[in-house]
Design a protein around this motif. Structure first.
Motif, PDB file in Angstrom:
ATOM      1  N   LEU A 336       0.834  -1.209   0.000  1.00  0.00           N
ATOM      2  CA  LEU A 336       0.000   0.000   0.000  1.00  0.00           C
ATOM      3  C   LEU A 336       0.866   1.255   0.000  1.00  0.00           C
ATOM      4  O   LEU A 336       1.944   1.280   0.594  1.00  0.00           O
ATOM      5  N   ILE A 337       0.355   2.306  -0.641  1.00  0.00           N
ATOM      6  CA  ILE A 337       0.918   3.638  -0.430  1.00  0.00           C
ATOM      7  C   ILE A 337      -0.058   4.389   0.472  1.00  0.00           C
ATOM      8  O   ILE A 337      -1.192   3.939   0.674  1.00  0.00           O
ATOM      9  N   GLY A 338       0.374   5.527   1.037  1.00  0.00           N
ATOM     10  CA  GLY A 338      -0.547   6.215   1.927  1.00  0.00           C
ATOM     11  C   GLY A 338      -0.045   7.535   2.430  1.00  0.00           C
ATOM     12  O   GLY A 338       1.000   8.044   1.992  1.00  0.00           O
ATOM     13  N   ALA A 339      -0.816   8.083   3.362  1.00  0.00           N
ATOM     14  CA  ALA A 339      -0.492   9.379   3.957  1.00  0.00           C
ATOM     15  C   ALA A 339      -1.341   9.545   5.213  1.00  0.00           C
ATOM     16  O   ALA A 339      -2.270   8.755   5.451  1.00  0.00           O
ATOM     17  N   ALA A 340      -1.004  10.575   6.006  1.00  0.00           N
ATOM     18  CA  ALA A 340      -1.752  10.834   7.246  1.00  0.00           C
ATOM     19  C   ALA A 340      -2.129  12.312   7.299  1.00  0.00           C
ATOM     20  O   ALA A 340      -1.453  13.157   6.700  1.00  0.00           O
ATOM     21  N   PHE A 341      -3.173  12.609   8.022  1.00  0.00           N
ATOM     22  CA  PHE A 341      -3.606  14.002   8.155  1.00  0.00           C
ATOM     23  C   PHE A 341      -4.464  14.133   9.412  1.00  0.00           C
ATOM     24  O   PHE A 341      -4.887  13.134   9.999  1.00  0.00           O
ATOM     25  N   GLY A 342      -4.711  15.382   9.806  1.00  0.00           N
ATOM     26  CA  GLY A 342      -5.602  15.580  10.952  1.00  0.00           C
ATOM     27  C   GLY A 342      -5.552  17.006  11.467  1.00  0.00           C
ATOM     28  O   GLY A 342      -4.576  17.729  11.249  1.00  0.00           O
ATOM     29  N   LEU A 366       3.727   8.846   1.042  1.00  0.00           N
ATOM     30  CA  LEU A 366       4.102   9.694  -0.091  1.00  0.00           C
ATOM     31  C   LEU A 366       4.448  11.106   0.328  1.00  0.00           C
ATOM     32  O   LEU A 366       4.979  11.879  -0.463  1.00  0.00           O
ATOM     33  N   ASP A 367       4.099  11.470   1.558  1.00  0.00           N
ATOM     34  CA  ASP A 367       4.341  12.836   2.005  1.00  0.00           C
ATOM     35  C   ASP A 367       4.332  12.886   3.522  1.00  0.00           C
ATOM     36  O   ASP A 367       3.880  11.934   4.171  1.00  0.00           O
ATOM     37  N   GLU A 368       4.798  14.009   4.049  1.00  0.00           N
ATOM     38  CA  GLU A 368       4.669  14.232   5.489  1.00  0.00           C
ATOM     39  C   GLU A 368       3.191  14.435   5.828  1.00  0.00           C
ATOM     40  O   GLU A 368       2.415  14.889   4.976  1.00  0.00           O
ATOM     41  N   PRO A 369       2.777  14.112   7.052  1.00  0.00           N
ATOM     42  CA  PRO A 369       1.366  14.319   7.421  1.00  0.00           C
ATOM     43  C   PRO A 369       0.952  15.789   7.265  1.00  0.00           C
ATOM     44  O   PRO A 369       1.766  16.692   7.471  1.00  0.00           O
ATOM     45  N   ILE A 370      -0.297  15.973   6.882  1.00  0.00           N
ATOM     46  CA  ILE A 370      -0.838  17.333   6.810  1.00  0.00           C
ATOM     47  C   ILE A 370      -1.561  17.618   8.123  1.00  0.00           C
ATOM     48  O   ILE A 370      -2.455  16.863   8.532  1.00  0.00           O
ATOM     49  N   LYS A 371      -1.153  18.715   8.770  1.00  0.00           N
ATOM     50  CA  LYS A 371      -1.771  19.094  10.041  1.00  0.00           C
ATOM     51  C   LYS A 371      -2.478  20.441   9.869  1.00  0.00           C
ATOM     52  O   LYS A 371      -1.963  21.322   9.176  1.00  0.00           O
ATOM     53  N   ALA A 372      -3.603  20.586  10.510  1.00  0.00           N
ATOM     54  CA  ALA A 372      -4.296  21.880  10.499  1.00  0.00           C
ATOM     55  C   ALA A 372      -4.693  22.201  11.929  1.00  0.00           C
ATOM     56  O   ALA A 372      -5.137  21.319  12.674  1.00  0.00           O
ATOM     57  N   THR A 373      -4.529  23.459  12.325  1.00  0.00           N
ATOM     58  CA  THR A 373      -4.924  23.827  13.692  1.00  0.00           C
ATOM     59  C   THR A 373      -6.395  24.250  13.699  1.00  0.00           C
ATOM     60  O   THR A 373      -6.836  25.014  12.832  1.00  0.00           O
ATOM     61  N   TYR A 374      -7.103  23.729  14.681  1.00  0.00           N
ATOM     62  CA  TYR A 374      -8.544  23.994  14.840  1.00  0.00           C
ATOM     63  C   TYR A 374      -9.292  23.734  13.525  1.00  0.00           C
ATOM     64  O   TYR A 374      -9.586  22.603  13.209  1.00  0.00           O
ATOM     65  N   SER A 375      -9.572  24.781  12.798  1.00  0.00           N
ATOM     66  CA  SER A 375     -10.365  24.611  11.591  1.00  0.00           C
ATOM     67  C   SER A 375      -9.467  24.818  10.372  1.00  0.00           C
ATOM     68  O   SER A 375      -8.728  25.804  10.315  1.00  0.00           O
ATOM     69  N   PRO A 376      -9.484  23.885   9.395  1.00  0.00           N
ATOM     70  CA  PRO A 376      -8.566  24.037   8.254  1.00  0.00           C
ATOM     71  C   PRO A 376      -8.884  25.289   7.427  1.00  0.00           C
ATOM     72  O   PRO A 376     -10.043  25.598   7.166  1.00  0.00           O
ATOM     73  N   THR A 377      -7.828  25.986   7.056  1.00  0.00           N
ATOM     74  CA  THR A 377      -7.990  27.167   6.198  1.00  0.00           C
ATOM     75  C   THR A 377      -8.139  26.712   4.750  1.00  0.00           C
ATOM     76  O   THR A 377      -7.933  25.524   4.428  1.00  0.00           O
ATOM     77  N   ASP A 378      -8.445  27.645   3.872  1.00  0.00           N
ATOM     78  CA  ASP A 378      -8.510  27.314   2.446  1.00  0.00           C
ATOM     79  C   ASP A 378      -7.176  26.752   1.970  1.00  0.00           C
ATOM     80  O   ASP A 378      -7.130  25.827   1.154  1.00  0.00           O
ATOM     81  N   GLN A 379      -6.097  27.316   2.537  1.00  0.00           N
ATOM     82  CA  GLN A 379      -4.755  26.837   2.154  1.00  0.00           C
ATOM     83  C   GLN A 379      -4.552  25.385   2.621  1.00  0.00           C
ATOM     84  O   GLN A 379      -4.020  24.549   1.882  1.00  0.00           O
ATOM     85  N   ASP A 380      -5.003  25.100   3.833  1.00  0.00           N
ATOM     86  CA  ASP A 380      -4.902  23.717   4.340  1.00  0.00           C
ATOM     87  C   ASP A 380      -5.687  22.769   3.431  1.00  0.00           C
ATOM     88  O   ASP A 380      -5.226  21.674   3.092  1.00  0.00           O
ATOM     89  N   LEU A 381      -6.892  23.192   3.076  1.00  0.00           N
ATOM     90  CA  LEU A 381      -7.737  22.316   2.246  1.00  0.00           C
ATOM     91  C   LEU A 381      -7.122  22.128   0.861  1.00  0.00           C
ATOM     92  O   LEU A 381      -7.220  21.045   0.275  1.00  0.00           O
ATOM     93  N   GLN A 382      -6.468  23.151   0.363  1.00  0.00           N
ATOM     94  CA  GLN A 382      -5.810  23.030  -0.936  1.00  0.00           C
ATOM     95  C   GLN A 382      -4.638  22.045  -0.836  1.00  0.00           C
ATOM     96  O   GLN A 382      -4.412  21.244  -1.757  1.00  0.00           O
ATOM     97  N   ARG A 383      -3.922  22.048   0.271  1.00  0.00           N
ATOM     98  CA  ARG A 383      -2.843  21.062   0.474  1.00  0.00           C
ATOM     99  C   ARG A 383      -3.426  19.649   0.501  1.00  0.00           C
ATOM    100  O   ARG A 383      -2.838  18.705  -0.029  1.00  0.00           O
ATOM    101  N   CYS A 384      -4.570  19.516   1.157  1.00  0.00           N
ATOM    102  CA  CYS A 384      -5.233  18.195   1.200  1.00  0.00           C
ATOM    103  C   CYS A 384      -5.617  17.751  -0.206  1.00  0.00           C
ATOM    104  O   CYS A 384      -5.395  16.600  -0.605  1.00  0.00           O
ATOM    105  N   TYR A 385      -6.212  18.669  -0.956  1.00  0.00           N
ATOM    106  CA  TYR A 385      -6.622  18.367  -2.330  1.00  0.00           C
ATOM    107  C   TYR A 385      -5.395  17.921  -3.148  1.00  0.00           C
ATOM    108  O   TYR A 385      -5.451  16.907  -3.848  1.00  0.00           O
ATOM    109  N   GLN A 386      -4.317  18.656  -3.011  1.00  0.00           N
ATOM    110  CA  GLN A 386      -3.111  18.328  -3.777  1.00  0.00           C
ATOM    111  C   GLN A 386      -2.528  16.981  -3.348  1.00  0.00           C
ATOM    112  O   GLN A 386      -1.985  16.246  -4.174  1.00  0.00           O
TER     113      GLN A 386
END
Ligand code: FEO
Length: 407
Positions: A336-342, A366-386
């Motif tokens: 498997l490939i994968g990633a983490a976020f939260g 495939l990448d370092e985990p994506i972290k967002a503080t409290y509520s994800p910003t548009d930039q955070d969501l764009q990183r998730c999308y990418q």
């Protein structure tokens, strides 16, 4: 009861005498959402032989179905292909009720039956040994770890029928006893779920067992497993599906497993899902609190990517996500490939813990985990999308061909 619970004829001399359990929903952590059957079979040879028994509460049903064909006291032999309690839980009572002259099991089966049920005097049969039933012959083949160390299968030559114990089964309660009487998509779903939840971590043993059965060079007209329907039309189809599943063939499909505390991690999951879909992957978002761990396991059977998200609670991964990860780790999916976020509010340990858990499962991150503080910003969501787009691209590179996913 014999006027109510009847045997069902499988061939001229073989009868199904098992039990249907409509209500069971838990098979050591696996959600058996459609119940199951505990299959036992009666061979009406010169030496009348019972193949396997049933879970203990269904003993009377077993004996009634036997009695609808032959008096239980006429049974000469009992074969225990597998010592797990869903097949041997009433073996002791069946021996008492039938007065069987001999009970056969593999060498490891004798050990397990002695240790689990304090059953002594079982005759050990060797791998490849033949047993004459007078006018019929059975050959035994050990299939260790498919599902337990004791597991073996029994082949009835004259009927070209393989009693396969757990292998090739499924947890599905029904009054239809043959697979060809049931909807194909239902069979595909339940057979895959069964493999993913029971046999996936034992895939190397499955491959060996399939090779052994192939080397026996025996015609397979019927496969009669210990759970679910009997395969009497094209039984090789389920054998081929097992070969594929044991090989852990993967597809360009991604599973996003997550849970959420206040909706933030879920928004991130949805953004990743959008990116995956835009990148051309097939995607399934699975909220750990609204699906069962065994359904995630089924999805992992042929998915190529596992992406996991969790908020941080009390410095830990959210419990529902930890539950799924612990279960999946035990199933040992490979390749498997994968990633983490939260998202997190204070210290945010969960993503680091997710990364470590996925690494322990040998998931290629495939990448370092994506972290967002409290509520994800548009930039955070764009990183998730990418991230989703990136995972989809890798999946399509590695798994360009759609794999067969059915049984
Ligand atoms: Fe159906 Fe491994 O018992």
């Amino acid at each position: 009861m014999k006027d109510t619970f009847k045997a069902l004829q499988v061939t001229d001399d073989v009868y199904w005498v098992g039990a249907v359990d409509w209500s069971v929903r838990n098979f050591h952590g696996y959600l058996t959402s459609r119940g199951t059957t505990y299959n036992a079979y009666l061979v009406l040879a010169d030496k009348i032989t019972l193949i396997d028994t049933v879970k203990a509460p269904f003993k009377d049903e077993l004996l009634a179905r036997i009695a609808s064909v032959v008096e239980p006291s006429k049974i000469d032999y009992i074969i225990s292909n597998h010592s797990e309690p869903d097949h041997s839980g009433c073996l002791s009572e069946a021996i008492d009720a039938t007065g069987a002259e001999k009970v056969f099991a593999s060498k490891m089966g004798c050990k397990a039956l002695a240790e689990h049920f304090q059953l002594k005097g079982i005759t050990a049969v060797a791998d490849g040994e033949e047993l004459s039933l007078g006018n019929r012959t059975i050959t035994f083949a050990e299939t260790r770890m498919c599902h337990w160390p004791d597991s073996m299968v029994s082949y009835l030559h004259e009927e070209q029928l393989l009693f396969s114990q757990d292998a090739f089964g499924m947890h599905l309660a029904s009054y239809e006893r043959f697979a060809d009487e049931l909807d194909r998509s239902l069979l595909d779903e339940e057979a895959a779920k069964y493999y993913a939840n029971i046999l996936l971590p034992l895939s190397n043993f499955v491959t060996k067992a399939l090779a052994k059965i192939a080397a026996m060079n025996i015609p397979l007209r019927i496969i009669a497993p210990d759970h679910g329907p009997i395969w009497r039309k094209d039984p090789t189809r389920i054998v081929e599906a097992y070969a594929r599943w044991a090989d852990q063939q993967r597809t360009a499909r991604a599973i996003v497993v997550y849970d959420t505390m206040w909706g933030s991690t879920e928004r991130m999951a949805r953004a990743i899902g959008e990116g995956l879909a835009a990148g051309g992957a097939s995607v399934r978002l699975m909220s750990a609190s609204s699906v069962h761990r065994s359904d995630v396991a089924t999805e992992i059977l042929d998915a190529g990517a596992l992406i996991v998200g969790s908020p941080t609670i009390n410095n830990q991964i959210f419990p529902s996500v930890a539950d799924v990860l612990c279960y999946l780790k035990g199933l040992q999916p490979k390749g498997l490939i994968g990633a983490a976020f939260g998202s997190y509010g204070w210290s945010g340990e969960a993503t680091k813990q997710l990364k470590a858990a996925l690494a322990e499962m040998n998931v290629e991150l495939l990448d370092e985990p994506i972290k967002a503080t409290y509520s994800p910003t548009d930039q955070d969501l764009q990183r998730c999308y990418q991230l989703g787009v990136k995972v989809a691209g890798t999946l399509k590179e590695r798994f360009p061909q759609p794999a067969e996913t059915t049984a």
